[in-house]
Design a protein around this motif. Sequence first.
Motif, mmCIF file in Angstrom:
data_model
loop_
_atom_site.group_PDB
_atom_site.id
_atom_site.type_symbol
_atom_site.label_atom_id
_atom_site.label_comp_id
_atom_site.label_asym_id
_atom_site.label_seq_id
_atom_site.Cartn_x
_atom_site.Cartn_y
_atom_site.Cartn_z
ATOM 1 N N VAL A 109 0.854 -1.191 0.000
ATOM 2 C CA VAL A 109 0.000 0.000 0.000
ATOM 3 C C VAL A 109 0.891 1.242 0.000
ATOM 4 C CG1 VAL A 109 -1.583 1.354 1.435
ATOM 5 C CG2 VAL A 109 -1.941 -1.087 1.187
ATOM 6 N N GLY A 110 0.408 2.314 -0.628
ATOM 7 C CA GLY A 110 1.107 3.597 -0.557
ATOM 8 C C GLY A 110 2.251 3.721 -1.542
ATOM 9 N N ASP A 111 3.250 4.494 -1.146
ATOM 10 C CA ASP A 111 4.383 4.752 -2.042
ATOM 11 C C ASP A 111 5.035 3.448 -2.508
ATOM 12 O OD1 ASP A 111 3.885 7.413 -1.532
ATOM 13 O OD2 ASP A 111 5.892 7.892 -0.786
ATOM 14 N N ALA A 112 5.136 2.486 -1.592
ATOM 15 C CA ALA A 112 5.790 1.220 -1.938
ATOM 16 C C ALA A 112 5.043 0.481 -3.047
ATOM 17 C CB ALA A 112 5.894 0.338 -0.697
ATOM 18 N N GLY A 123 3.551 13.895 -6.716
ATOM 19 C CA GLY A 123 4.270 13.077 -5.738
ATOM 20 C C GLY A 123 3.443 12.859 -4.479
ATOM 21 N N GLY A 124 2.258 13.463 -4.436
ATOM 22 C CA GLY A 124 1.374 13.290 -3.273
ATOM 23 C C GLY A 124 0.841 11.862 -3.216
ATOM 24 N N GLY A 125 0.832 11.292 -2.017
ATOM 25 C CA GLY A 125 0.372 9.912 -1.931
ATOM 26 C C GLY A 125 -0.485 9.640 -0.712
ATOM 27 N N ILE A 126 -0.931 10.709 -0.049
ATOM 28 C CA ILE A 126 -1.711 10.488 1.178
ATOM 29 C C ILE A 126 -3.131 10.017 0.833
ATOM 30 C CG2 ILE A 126 -2.697 11.608 3.226
ATOM 31 C CD1 ILE A 126 -0.154 13.317 3.348
ATOM 32 N N TYR A 127 -3.767 10.735 -0.079
ATOM 33 C CA TYR A 127 -5.135 10.347 -0.465
ATOM 34 C C TYR A 127 -5.145 8.959 -1.109
ATOM 35 C CZ TYR A 127 -9.284 9.961 -3.351
ATOM 36 O OH TYR A 127 -10.411 9.472 -3.964
#
Length: 141
Positions: free
Chosen positions: A3-6, A15-19
Motif C-alpha cells: 500500500v502507498g508509495d511502496a 508526488g502526493g500519496g496520502i489520499y
Amino acid sequence: MLVGDAAGQAKPTSGGGIYTGAFAAKIAGKVAANAALEGDTSAKRLSEYDHLWRKGLGKELEIGMKIHDYMGKLEDRQLNDLIGSLNTPSILNTITEYGDMDHPSVLMRKLMFSGNSLRLMKAFGTFLGTLFEEPGRAQRI
Ligand SMILES: Cc1cc2nc3c(=O)[nH]c(=O)nc-3n(C[C@H](O)[C@H](O)[C@H](O)COP(=O)(O)OP(=O)(O)OC[C@H]3O[C@@H](n4cnc5c(N)ncnc54)[C@H](O)[C@@H]3O)c2cc1C
C-alpha cells in the motif's frame, strides 16, 4: 499486500500519496479481513485487493503519468507559453471550479469539452488526444 508509495500509488503529477494511499489502505484492510474470516489468505484470494485499487486509482494515475511525462519534456520557454495560453478568464474559471489535485482528469475533461478546446489543442497539440485513450494502449502503471 503493498500500500502507498511502496505500491507505486503516489500521484505522478505532484508526488502526493496520502489520499491514494489511504484509499488503497481501506480496500487492503477489507480484503485482508474478509480473507482471514474465510480462512483463505492465498495470493489468489488477496489479489482482489490489486484488482480493486487499480480499478479505483489506475486510470487517474495513468493519466497523471502521461501529464508528468509530457510536462517533463518541455523546455522552460514551452512551459511558459503553455501556462500563458491558459491565462484566459474562461479557462481560469473552469480551473477554479473543477480543479481537484487528487483527480486532475476531471479538470482536463472539463477543459477539453468546453469552448476552450481549440485554444487547448493549439497549446497541447496531439498530446491532448492521447490523454483519455483506452487502457492497454498506454503503459500499465
Ligand atoms: C516533503 C514531502 C511533502 C509531501 N507533501 C505531500 C502532500 O502535501 N500531500 C500528499 O498527498 N503527499 C505528500 N507527500 C507524500 C506523502 O508523504 C507520501 O505519499 C506518504 O507519506 C506515503 O505513505 P506511505 O505510508 O506509503 O509511506 P511512508 O509515509 O514513507 O511510510 C513508510 C514507513 O515505513 C518505514 N520503513 C521503511 N523501511 C522499513 C523497514 N525495513 N522496516 C520497518 N519500517 C520501515 C519508514 O520509516 C516509514 O515510517 C509529501 C512527501 C514529502 C517527502
